[in-house]
Design a protein around this motif. Sequence first.
Motif, short mmCIF file in Angstrom:
data_model
loop_
_atom_site.label_atom_id
_atom_site.label_comp_id
_atom_site.label_asym_id
_atom_site.label_seq_id
_atom_site.Cartn_x
_atom_site.Cartn_y
_atom_site.Cartn_z
N ASP A 258 9.07 -1.76 -16.45
CA ASP A 258 9.66 -0.52 -15.92
C ASP A 258 9.06 -0.18 -14.56
N HIS A 259 7.82 -0.63 -14.33
CA HIS A 259 7.08 -0.22 -13.14
C HIS A 259 6.98 -1.34 -12.10
N TYR A 260 7.96 -2.24 -12.13
CA TYR A 260 7.96 -3.37 -11.20
C TYR A 260 7.85 -2.92 -9.75
N ALA A 261 8.66 -1.96 -9.34
CA ALA A 261 8.65 -1.52 -7.95
C ALA A 261 7.29 -0.95 -7.56
N HIS A 262 6.67 -0.19 -8.48
CA HIS A 262 5.35 0.37 -8.19
C HIS A 262 4.28 -0.72 -8.14
N ALA A 263 4.43 -1.75 -8.97
CA ALA A 263 3.49 -2.86 -8.92
C ALA A 263 3.60 -3.59 -7.58
N CYS A 264 4.82 -3.79 -7.11
CA CYS A 264 5.02 -4.44 -5.80
C CYS A 264 4.37 -3.61 -4.69
N ALA A 265 4.64 -2.31 -4.72
CA ALA A 265 4.07 -1.43 -3.69
C ALA A 265 2.55 -1.40 -3.79
N GLY A 266 2.04 -1.40 -5.01
CA GLY A 266 0.59 -1.39 -5.20
C GLY A 266 -0.06 -2.66 -4.69
N LEU A 267 0.52 -3.81 -5.00
CA LEU A 267 -0.04 -5.08 -4.52
C LEU A 267 -0.01 -5.14 -3.00
N LEU A 268 1.05 -4.62 -2.41
CA LEU A 268 1.13 -4.59 -0.95
C LEU A 268 0.03 -3.72 -0.36
N LEU B 69 -2.80 -3.03 -1.76
CA LEU B 69 -4.07 -3.69 -2.02
C LEU B 69 -4.29 -4.89 -1.09
N GLY B 70 -3.27 -5.30 -0.38
CA GLY B 70 -3.36 -6.49 0.46
C GLY B 70 -3.29 -7.78 -0.33
N ALA B 71 -2.82 -7.71 -1.57
CA ALA B 71 -2.72 -8.89 -2.45
C ALA B 71 -1.35 -9.54 -2.26
N THR B 72 -1.12 -10.07 -1.08
CA THR B 72 0.20 -10.58 -0.73
C THR B 72 0.56 -11.86 -1.47
N GLN B 73 -0.43 -12.69 -1.80
CA GLN B 73 -0.14 -13.92 -2.56
C GLN B 73 0.28 -13.57 -3.99
N THR B 74 -0.39 -12.59 -4.59
CA THR B 74 -0.03 -12.15 -5.93
C THR B 74 1.35 -11.50 -5.91
N LEU B 75 1.62 -10.73 -4.87
CA LEU B 75 2.94 -10.11 -4.72
C LEU B 75 4.02 -11.18 -4.63
N ALA B 76 3.75 -12.26 -3.90
CA ALA B 76 4.73 -13.35 -3.78
C ALA B 76 5.00 -13.99 -5.13
N LEU B 77 3.96 -14.13 -5.96
CA LEU B 77 4.15 -14.69 -7.30
C LEU B 77 5.02 -13.77 -8.15
N LEU B 78 4.76 -12.47 -8.07
CA LEU B 78 5.54 -11.50 -8.84
C LEU B 78 7.01 -11.52 -8.40
N ARG C 280 -0.67 -20.15 -11.56
CA ARG C 280 -1.14 -19.74 -10.24
C ARG C 280 -1.71 -18.32 -10.28
N PHE C 281 -1.11 -17.44 -11.07
CA PHE C 281 -1.62 -16.08 -11.21
C PHE C 281 -3.01 -16.10 -11.83
N TYR C 282 -3.21 -16.95 -12.85
CA TYR C 282 -4.50 -17.00 -13.55
C TYR C 282 -5.64 -17.44 -12.63
N GLN C 283 -5.32 -18.13 -11.56
CA GLN C 283 -6.37 -18.57 -10.63
C GLN C 283 -7.01 -17.39 -9.89
N ASP C 284 -6.31 -16.26 -9.86
CA ASP C 284 -6.85 -15.01 -9.31
C ASP C 284 -7.50 -15.21 -7.94
N THR C 285 -6.78 -15.88 -7.06
CA THR C 285 -7.34 -16.20 -5.75
C THR C 285 -7.63 -14.95 -4.91
N GLU C 286 -6.98 -13.85 -5.24
CA GLU C 286 -7.18 -12.62 -4.45
C GLU C 286 -8.10 -11.61 -5.14
N GLN C 287 -8.68 -12.01 -6.28
CA GLN C 287 -9.66 -11.18 -6.98
C GLN C 287 -9.15 -9.74 -7.16
#
Length: 201
Positions: A108-118, A120-129, A174-181
């Motif tokens: 339900d909170h997909y859009a907020h997760a995208c905005a949150g990752l952005l 946070l600067g977690a652009t690689q994780t955002l790309a995976l999502l 790729r998500f489990y690798q947590d490259t962006e901590q």
Amino acid sequence: MSDKQPCRLCAAPIVASTFERNDGLCMPCKGGYRENIEAGKRRAEEHRRYLASPQALYWEALVNRVHNTCAGFAGLTLAEQRYYAVSVLQGEVYNGGFDQYFGNSSGDHYAHACAGLLELGATQTLALLEEAKRVLFGIEPVPSEQDARQLSMPTYADERDLECEAALDALDTRFYQDTEQLDERLLRYADKHRLFEIDTD
């Protein structure tokens, strides 16, 4: 006078008969599983400390506000919504992959997760999502209701979509690798927005 002797590897007290029978070793050291026992104790202690931390107490209160108040998620501040959405994304994907994330109410909170990752600067994780969203929903927007999402997802169809499953598995890995901590980024985000007091010990 004690009839116990210290294990010659870990110094744990052991009865004399075991000491003699095992060449001075306790059963865990003789069996080679002492490190597993100690690692389990360390994990239990770390978990105990986490449960008493400001972060855990805040999370418990935040989840309670989302699920047990009239205002629910909408009653959170924008910073709280993004913190919650990213945290739930992380928990759901680690527990059951992107398929579970979108199939549960967390989606339900997909859009907020995208905005949150952005934010946070977690652009690689955002790309995976976003890629997981594309695999499951194509170019269509993510349905805001859980039932509608499940009806749209190939993974909920009667016939298995092996190509879709394989693509999701690769994204999960790729998500489990947590490259962006993500944990560290979420802590910095919480500190920036003063969501809770950061424990510096």
